[in-house]
Motif scaffolding. Structure first.
Motif, PDB file in Angstrom:
ATOM      1  N   LEU A 404       0.822  -1.205   0.000  1.00 28.30           N
ATOM      2  CA  LEU A 404       0.000   0.000   0.000  1.00 28.30           C
ATOM      3  C   LEU A 404       0.857   1.255   0.000  1.00 28.30           C
ATOM      4  O   LEU A 404       0.541   2.250  -0.673  1.00 28.30           O
ATOM      5  CB  LEU A 404      -0.929  -0.018   1.220  1.00 28.30           C
ATOM      6  N   ALA A 405       1.960   1.228   0.754  1.00 25.62           N
ATOM      7  CA  ALA A 405       2.854   2.390   0.800  1.00 25.62           C
ATOM      8  C   ALA A 405       3.490   2.649  -0.559  1.00 25.62           C
ATOM      9  O   ALA A 405       3.834   3.794  -0.881  1.00 25.62           O
ATOM     10  CB  ALA A 405       3.929   2.172   1.860  1.00 25.62           C
ATOM     11  N   ARG A 406       3.649   1.627  -1.368  1.00 27.24           N
ATOM     12  CA  ARG A 406       4.257   1.781  -2.694  1.00 27.24           C
ATOM     13  C   ARG A 406       3.222   2.009  -3.787  1.00 27.24           C
ATOM     14  O   ARG A 406       3.553   1.981  -4.974  1.00 27.24           O
ATOM     15  CB  ARG A 406       5.084   0.541  -3.021  1.00 27.24           C
ATOM     16  N   GLY A 407       1.965   2.186  -3.376  1.00 24.95           N
ATOM     17  CA  GLY A 407       0.933   2.456  -4.350  1.00 24.95           C
ATOM     18  C   GLY A 407       0.409   1.227  -5.062  1.00 24.95           C
ATOM     19  O   GLY A 407      -0.217   1.333  -6.123  1.00 24.95           O
ATOM     20  N   LYS A 408       0.617   0.062  -4.489  1.00 20.54           N
ATOM     21  CA  LYS A 408       0.133  -1.184  -5.078  1.00 20.54           C
ATOM     22  C   LYS A 408      -1.088  -1.671  -4.302  1.00 20.54           C
ATOM     23  O   LYS A 408      -1.275  -1.311  -3.133  1.00 20.54           O
ATOM     24  CB  LYS A 408       1.217  -2.272  -5.001  1.00 20.54           C
ATOM     25  N   PRO A 409      -1.904  -2.512  -4.921  1.00 19.86           N
ATOM     26  CA  PRO A 409      -2.984  -3.158  -4.139  1.00 19.86           C
ATOM     27  C   PRO A 409      -2.380  -4.057  -3.078  1.00 19.86           C
ATOM     28  O   PRO A 409      -1.307  -4.644  -3.287  1.00 19.86           O
ATOM     29  CB  PRO A 409      -3.758  -3.956  -5.185  1.00 19.86           C
ATOM     30  N   GLU A 410      -3.042  -4.133  -1.907  1.00 12.49           N
ATOM     31  CA  GLU A 410      -2.452  -4.907  -0.818  1.00 12.49           C
ATOM     32  C   GLU A 410      -2.371  -6.394  -1.139  1.00 12.49           C
ATOM     33  O   GLU A 410      -1.594  -7.126  -0.540  1.00 12.49           O
ATOM     34  CB  GLU A 410      -3.232  -4.696   0.474  1.00 12.49           C
ATOM     35  N   GLU A 411      -3.162  -6.858  -2.089  1.00 10.15           N
ATOM     36  CA  GLU A 411      -3.134  -8.266  -2.483  1.00 10.15           C
ATOM     37  C   GLU A 411      -2.193  -8.444  -3.670  1.00 10.15           C
ATOM     38  O   GLU A 411      -2.394  -7.850  -4.733  1.00 10.15           O
ATOM     39  CB  GLU A 411      -4.541  -8.748  -2.854  1.00 10.15           C
ATOM     40  N   GLY A 412      -1.148  -9.233  -3.475  1.00 15.60           N
ATOM     41  CA  GLY A 412      -0.229  -9.513  -4.568  1.00 15.60           C
ATOM     42  C   GLY A 412      -0.781 -10.578  -5.509  1.00 15.60           C
ATOM     43  O   GLY A 412      -1.742 -11.274  -5.186  1.00 15.60           O
ATOM     44  N   THR A 413      -0.158 -10.714  -6.668  1.00 13.04           N
ATOM     45  CA  THR A 413      -0.581 -11.703  -7.660  1.00 13.04           C
ATOM     46  C   THR A 413       0.572 -12.644  -7.956  1.00 13.04           C
ATOM     47  O   THR A 413       1.687 -12.208  -8.252  1.00 13.04           O
ATOM     48  CB  THR A 413      -1.037 -11.027  -8.969  1.00 13.04           C
ATOM     49  N   GLY A 510      10.844  -3.243  -8.446  1.00 11.60           N
ATOM     50  CA  GLY A 510       9.584  -2.715  -7.949  1.00 11.60           C
ATOM     51  C   GLY A 510       8.349  -3.264  -8.639  1.00 11.60           C
ATOM     52  O   GLY A 510       7.231  -2.984  -8.194  1.00 11.60           O
ATOM     53  N   LEU A 511       8.529  -4.043  -9.720  1.00 11.85           N
ATOM     54  CA  LEU A 511       7.368  -4.523 -10.476  1.00 11.85           C
ATOM     55  C   LEU A 511       7.209  -6.038 -10.447  1.00 11.85           C
ATOM     56  O   LEU A 511       6.120  -6.547 -10.715  1.00 11.85           O
ATOM     57  CB  LEU A 511       7.456  -4.049 -11.934  1.00 11.85           C
ATOM     58  N   GLY A 512       8.269  -6.758 -10.143  1.00 11.10           N
ATOM     59  CA  GLY A 512       8.098  -8.199 -10.043  1.00 11.10           C
ATOM     60  C   GLY A 512       9.239  -9.002 -10.635  1.00 11.10           C
ATOM     61  O   GLY A 512      10.180  -8.450 -11.226  1.00 11.10           O
ATOM     62  N   THR A 513       9.143 -10.320 -10.458  1.00 16.24           N
ATOM     63  CA  THR A 513      10.176 -11.258 -10.899  1.00 16.24           C
ATOM     64  C   THR A 513       9.525 -12.362 -11.721  1.00 16.24           C
ATOM     65  O   THR A 513       8.369 -12.738 -11.473  1.00 16.24           O
ATOM     66  CB  THR A 513      10.895 -11.879  -9.683  1.00 16.24           C
ATOM     67  N   ARG A 514      10.292 -12.876 -12.675  1.00 16.19           N
ATOM     68  CA  ARG A 514       9.804 -13.973 -13.514  1.00 16.19           C
ATOM     69  C   ARG A 514      10.884 -15.041 -13.613  1.00 16.19           C
ATOM     70  O   ARG A 514      12.027 -14.746 -13.941  1.00 16.19           O
ATOM     71  CB  ARG A 514       9.447 -13.462 -14.905  1.00 16.19           C
ATOM     72  N   VAL A 515      10.506 -16.278 -13.292  1.00 18.68           N
ATOM     73  CA  VAL A 515      11.391 -17.433 -13.466  1.00 18.68           C
ATOM     74  C   VAL A 515      10.769 -18.314 -14.542  1.00 18.68           C
ATOM     75  O   VAL A 515       9.630 -18.761 -14.397  1.00 18.68           O
ATOM     76  CB  VAL A 515      11.572 -18.232 -12.161  1.00 18.68           C
ATOM     77  N   GLN A 516      11.531 -18.557 -15.595  1.00 21.61           N
ATOM     78  CA  GLN A 516      10.999 -19.267 -16.759  1.00 21.61           C
ATOM     79  C   GLN A 516      11.785 -20.555 -16.988  1.00 21.61           C
ATOM     80  O   GLN A 516      13.009 -20.547 -17.056  1.00 21.61           O
ATOM     81  CB  GLN A 516      11.086 -18.370 -17.985  1.00 21.61           C
ATOM     82  N   LEU A 517      11.048 -21.662 -17.091  1.00 23.11           N
ATOM     83  CA  LEU A 517      11.654 -22.961 -17.373  1.00 23.11           C
ATOM     84  C   LEU A 517      11.289 -23.360 -18.806  1.00 23.11           C
ATOM     85  O   LEU A 517      10.111 -23.359 -19.170  1.00 23.11           O
ATOM     86  CB  LEU A 517      11.125 -24.035 -16.419  1.00 23.11           C
TER      87      LEU A 517
END
Length: 805
Positions: A404-413, A510-517
Motif C-alpha cells: 500500500l505504501a508503494r501504491g500497489k494493491p495490498e493483495e499480490g498476484t 519494484g514490479l516483479g520477478t519472472r522465473v521461466q523454465l
C-alpha cells in the motif's frame, strides 16, 4: 466369508473415496476462501462431505462419519446464509480435509486423535450460529433422514439404504462384506457419475477422477467418458514398439526407390532386346530361334507391366503404412501426456498456507491448466514448482502495508503459466512483487566469497542473477520455515538440467520477478544433431548445442598450451570429439573443420567432429540397466534405415574435457594424426545375439581404435573365424544355433585357431557358469552384471594389448 480374490477390500474402496472427496473439498474451500458466498463451491463441498459420510457409515468408520457430519453442518449453514466461512473457519475446514485422507488408515492413530479435536473446533464455531430448526442439533442421523434436510438438490438424490444395526451401532462392528461391498460400489459409481457430469463446481474432473499418487506407476486414459488405469511400464513399452514400427515403415521408401532403379534397368534391357530384334530382322533365323526371341520379348514386356503394377501397389502401401505408423506413434505418445493441472493440485493450497503464515495476501492464478505435459516431466516438476512458488512468496511479494505504501494493491498476484511454444514446454512463475535487490545480491556474492567486489561490479544483470541458481546460495541471512537454506532455485536448476531444459530469471525493480523454465515436450522423443566421429554416427541433443560452426584451421589459435577460437566476443577452448570419445584420430584433415559449441559460462567448448549428418527426431531407447552407466553415452535410438545410434551425454562430455584439461592431455588437433596407418590394427570379433549388447561392445572397442567385426550367433561367429583373421573373439553364452561354450570348444580344438584368445561376456555370473566357460578354453570370463566400459577395455588390453600393434 471372504472377498473375491480380485475384488478390492471395503476399506480400500473407502480410502479411495476419501482421497477423491478430499480433493473436491480442498478445491472447493480454496474457491470459498476467495469468494465465501460462492454457491457452486458450497454445493460441491456439501455434496463431497455428504458422500464421504455415507461411505464412512457403510464401512463402519465412525470417526469419518463424525468428521464429515461436522463439516457438512458448516456447509449447510453457509448455504442457508446463517454463517459466513471466513479465513479462520476455512483454516479449520482445511485441517479437516487433511485428516479425511488419513481416517481410513488403521495404522494412523494420530488421525483418529485429530478427528476429535477438529470436530470439537467445528462444533464450537457452529455453537455461535443461529440454529435452523432441530436439524442443526441432531446427532449423526441415519442416511435416510438426509432426504428431509432443506439442502438444494440433495433431496433428489437416492438416499443410501439404512445400514444394519451393527454398523450404525459401533465403528468396530463387522458388516456383511457382500452386502456392504455392493452398497459401497453403488455409492462410488453414483459419485463417479456425478463427477463426470457437467457441474458448476470448481473441482476439475481430472482431479476428482484420477489418483495423483499413482502417477509414478500408472496412467489414466479416457475414452468415451470411461477411465482406464494402465501400468506405466506397459505404456512405455507401447511407445517403444510404436516408435520401432514407425522406423520400420520408413524403410519402405528407400526400398521403393531402389525398385525404381530395377524398373529402369528392366526398361533398358527391353530396349536392348528390341534393338537385337531389329538387327536380326533382316536375317533368316531358324523358326524355333525366332519363336524363342518373340517369347523372350513377350515375357519381358509382361514382367515390365507387372513390375509397374507392383511398384504402384508398393508406393500405395508405403503411404498407408507410414501414415498408420505415425498415427500409432502419436496415439501412444499422447497416452504419456497428462494435463498440467494434474500435477498442480496441491499448489493452490500450499500458496494459501504459506501466504497466511507470512502475513501476506496473494491472489493465485493458474494459466494453461489443460496444457499437455509428458508424465515423467510432470512428476519431476512437483518439487521445483513448490520451491519457485515459496521463493516468490517469501522474497518477491511484499507485505500488505508495504504494498500500500508503494501504491500497489495490498493483495499480490502470483501466476503459474504453462504453454507450448516453438516445440518446447514453457513454464513461468511470475509475481508482481518488489523484484530482486541487485545491491543485496552483489553484497551476498562478495560475502560468500564467490567473486571479488571488483568482479561483481563488472557483471551484467543476467550474470548476477545466475548466482541465484548456485547450490547453497540464498539472500536470507536467517533460516526460516520457508527459506534461507539455499536449496530452492538450486533444486529447480538441478531438475531442469536433468531433463535437458534451461532456467531463465528476469525481473523489473519494484514490479516483479519472472522465473521461466524451458523444457522438452517429452522425454521419449529427442530432437538431435547427428554427427560423425571416427566413422560412427552419434546424436547430440539439440537442447545442449549452442551453435554449429564451420571454421578454418587458421582461426584456431594456440594459447597457453591450449587451443582457442573466438566465439561471441570471447575465447573458448577447442577439443576434438576423438579425444572425448577416445577414438582413433581422423586419417586426413581438411582446411575447414566442423564444430559444435557446448556448455555455458567458462565451461564453454568447441568440439570438432568429422562432419554433420543433419537433424533427426529420435525415439529414445534406454540402454539395458544391467550395463550400468556408460561414459559419455546416455541412451540409444534407431534411425530411419534401422541403424542404431548412440545419444551423447553432453554433461559427461564436458566432464571429460575438464579431466583432459586438468591432466594436460589435450592434443593439438593438427598434431593428432600419428602414423596409425603404418601400424597394424588389432581385429576383434564380437559374437552376441543381443543387438544392444553387440552394438555397445562394438562401439566401445571401435572408439579405442580396434577393428571390430560382429556375428549374430555362435554359428555365424564360427564361420567368421574360419574365414578371416582375428586377434580376439568376444562371445556371449546363450545364443541360438550354437552357444558360446560350443564356439569356444570348437576354436580351441582347431589346430589353426587354438591360440586365438577368447573372452566370454555373459549375464551368467555363477561360479559354475564361470568354471564351465574357462574349462571349455576361454581365456577370460566377464560377467555382464558387473560390466562397464572400462572393465571390458581393460580385459581386451590384457589379452591383446592396445589397438595398434
Amino acid at each position: 466369508m471372504t472377498d473375491e480374490p480380485r475384488r478390492p477390500s471395503l476399506i480400500d474402496l473407502f480410502r479411495e473415496e476419501a482421497r477423491t472427496q478430499a480433493r473436491v473439498l480442498n478445491d472447493g474451500l480454496l474457491a470459498l476462501d476467495r469468494a465465501p458466498r460462492d454457491a457452486a463451491a458450497l454445493e460441491a463441498c456439501m455434496r463431497a462431505a455428504h458422500s464421504l459420510k455415507g461411505a464412512a457409515r457403510i464401512v463402519g468408520v465412525q470417526v469419518g462419519v463424525e468428521l464429515a457430519h461436522a463439516m457438512e453442518d458448516c456447509f449447510v449453514a453457509a448455504q442457508e446464509g446463517r454463517a459466513l466461512l471466513d479465513p479462520a473457519w476455512i483454516d479449520e475446514l482445511l485441517r479437516g480435509v487433511d485428516i479425511v485422507a488419513r481416517i481410513g488408515n488403521d495404522e494412523d492413530e494420530s488421525a483418529r486423535d485429530a478427528v476429535g479435536a477438529c470436530v470439537a473446533s467445528l462444533q464450537a464455531r457452529m455453537a455461535n450460529v443461529t440454529p435452523h430448526g432441530a436439524a442443526m442439533r441432531r446427532e449423526a442421523p441415519p442416511p435416510a433422514a438426509m432426504a428431509s434436510e432443506p439442502v438444494p438438490d440433495v433431496a433428489a438424490e437416492p438416499p443410501p439404504p439404512p445400514p444394519p444395526p451393527s454398523v450404525s451401532a459401533s465403528a468396530d462392528a463387522s458388516p456383511d462384506p457382500d452386502a456392504a461391498f455392493n452398497l459401497l460400489a453403488d455409492a462410488l459409481r453414483a459419485e463417479a457419475t456425478q463427477q463426470h457430469a457437467p457441474s458448476p463446481a470448481p473441482a476439475r474432473p481430472s482431479a476428482s477422477n484420477s489418483t495423483s499418487g499413482a502417477s509414478g506407476t500408472s496412467n489414466v486414459a479416457a475414452e468415451s467418458g470411461r477411465m482406464l488405469r494402465v501400468r506405466a511400464d506397459n505404456l512405455d513399452r507401447l511407445l517403444s514398439l510404436s516408435g520401432e514400427s514407425l522406423v520400420e515403415s520408413r524403410w519402405l521408401k528407400p526400398f521403393a526407390q531402389s525398385m525404381l532403379r530395377v524398373k529402369r534397368v528392366q526398361r533398358d534391357s527391353t530396349r536392348a532386346l528390341d534393338q537385337l530384334h531389329e538387327t536380326l530382322a533382316d536375317l533368316k533365323l531358324d523358326p524355333r530361334a525366332q519363336a524363342a526371341l518373340e517369347e523372350v520379348r513377350r515375357l519381358t514386356a509382361e514382367s515390365q507391366h507387372l513390375l509397374a503394377e507392383r511398384l504402384a501397389d508398393l508406393e500405395s502401401f508405403d503411404r498407408r503404412s507410414t501414415h498408420l505408423s505415425q498415427q500409432l506413434y502419436d496415439a501412444a505418445l499422447q497416452c504419456r501426456m497428462r494435463p498440467f493441472g494434474d500435477g498442480t493440485g496441491g499448489l493452490a493450497r500450499m500458496v494459501r498456507d504459506v501466504a497466511r503464515s507470512l502475513g501476506k495476501k496473494v491472489r493465485w492464478q493458474l494459466v494453461g491448466e489443460s496444457t499437455q505435459v509428458d508424465r515423467d516431466i510432470l512428476d519431476l516438476l512437483e518439487a521445483p514448482l513448490g520451491h519457485m512458488l515459496r521463493n516468490a512468496l517469501d522474497h518477491g511479494i511484499e507485505a500488505p502495508a508495504v504494498r500500500l505504501a508503494r501504491g500497489k494493491p495490498e493483495e499480490g498476484t502470483l501466476t503459474l503459466d504453462a504453454r507450448h511454444t516453438a516445440g518446447a514446454l514453457l513454464i513461468t512463475v511470475s509475481d508482481d512483487g518488489a523484484g530482486i535487490d541487485l545491491d543485496a545480491l552483489r553484497a551476498s556474492i562478495v560475502r560468500k566469497k564467490l567473486a571479488s567486489e571488483e568482479t561483481v561490479t563488472r557483471l551484467s544483470e543476467a550474470e548476477l542473477l545466475e548466482f541465484l541458481l548456485l547450490p547453497g546460495f540464498s539472500l536470507r541471512d536467517q533460516v526460516t520455515d520457508v527459506s534461507g537454506r539455499g536449496v530452492g532455485l538450486d533444486a529447480v536448476h538441478d531438475v531442469v538440467k536433468r531433463v535437458r531444459g534451461t532456467v531463465r530469471i528476469t525481473h523489473e525493480a519494484g514490479l516483479g520477478t519472472r522465473v521461466q523454465l524451458q523444457l522438452p515436450l517429452t522425454l521419449s522423443v529427442i530432437r538431435s544433431l547427428l554427427i560423425e566421429v571416427a566413422g560412427e554416427p552419434y546424436a547430440v541433443p539439440l537442447a545442449h548445442v549452442n551453435r554449429t560452426l564451420h571454421v578454418s584451421r587458421a582461426q584456431i589459435e594456440w594459447l597457453e598450451g591450449h587451443q582457442h577460437i573466438a566465439f561471441s566476443g570471447r575465447r573458448i577452448g577447442v577439443v576434438t570429439a576423438h579425444q572425448i570419445l577416445d577414438t582413433a584420430p581422423p586419417a586426413n584433415e581438411s582446411d575447414a573443420v566442423s564444430m559444435i559449441v557446448i556448455g555455458d559460462g567458462p565451461q564453454t567448448y568447441g568440439v570438432v567432429v568429422d562432419r554433420f549428418l543433419g537433424e533427426r527426431m529420435l525415439v529414445v531407447q534406454p540402454l539395458d540397466p544391467r550395463l550400468g552407466k556408460i561414459r559419455n553415452i546416455t541412451a540409444g535410438a534407431l534411425m530411419e534405415n534401422g541403424d542404431p545410434v548412440l545419444i551423447a551425454d553432453v554433461d559427461d562430455w564436458l566432464r571429460s574435457v575438464e579431466r583432459l584439461v586438468a591432466g594436460g592431455d589435450l592434443r593439438h588437433m593438427q598434431h593428432g594424426v600419428a602414423h596409425t596407418a603404418e601400424r597394424a590394427t588389432r581385429r576383434v570379433l564380437v559374437v552376441d545375439d543381443s543387438l544392444t549388447v553387440r552394438e555397445l561392445e562394438r562401439k566401445l572397442l571401435a572408439m579405442r581404435g580396434y577393428d571390430v567385426t560382429i556375428a549374430v550367433d555362435g554359428m555365424d561367429g564360427w564361420n567368421a573365424v574360419r574365414g578371416e583373421r582375428f586377434d580376439l573373439v568376444i562371445t556371449d553364452i546363450d545364443m541360438p544355433r550354437m552357444d558360446g561354450i560350443e564356439l569356444v570348444t570348437l576354436i580351441k580344438r582347431d589346430p589353426q585357431l587354438q591360440s586365438l584368445p577368447v573372452m566370454i561376456v555373459s549375464y551368467k555370473d555363477r561360479e559354475e557358469d564361470r568354471r564351465a566357460g574357462l574349462d571349455a578354453g576361454a581365456d577370460y570370463y566377464l560377467a555382464k552384471g558387473s560390466f562397464h566400459d572400462e572393465a571390458l577395455l581393460d580385459a581386451v588390453r590384457d589379452l591383446i594389448g592396445e589397438a595398434y600393434g
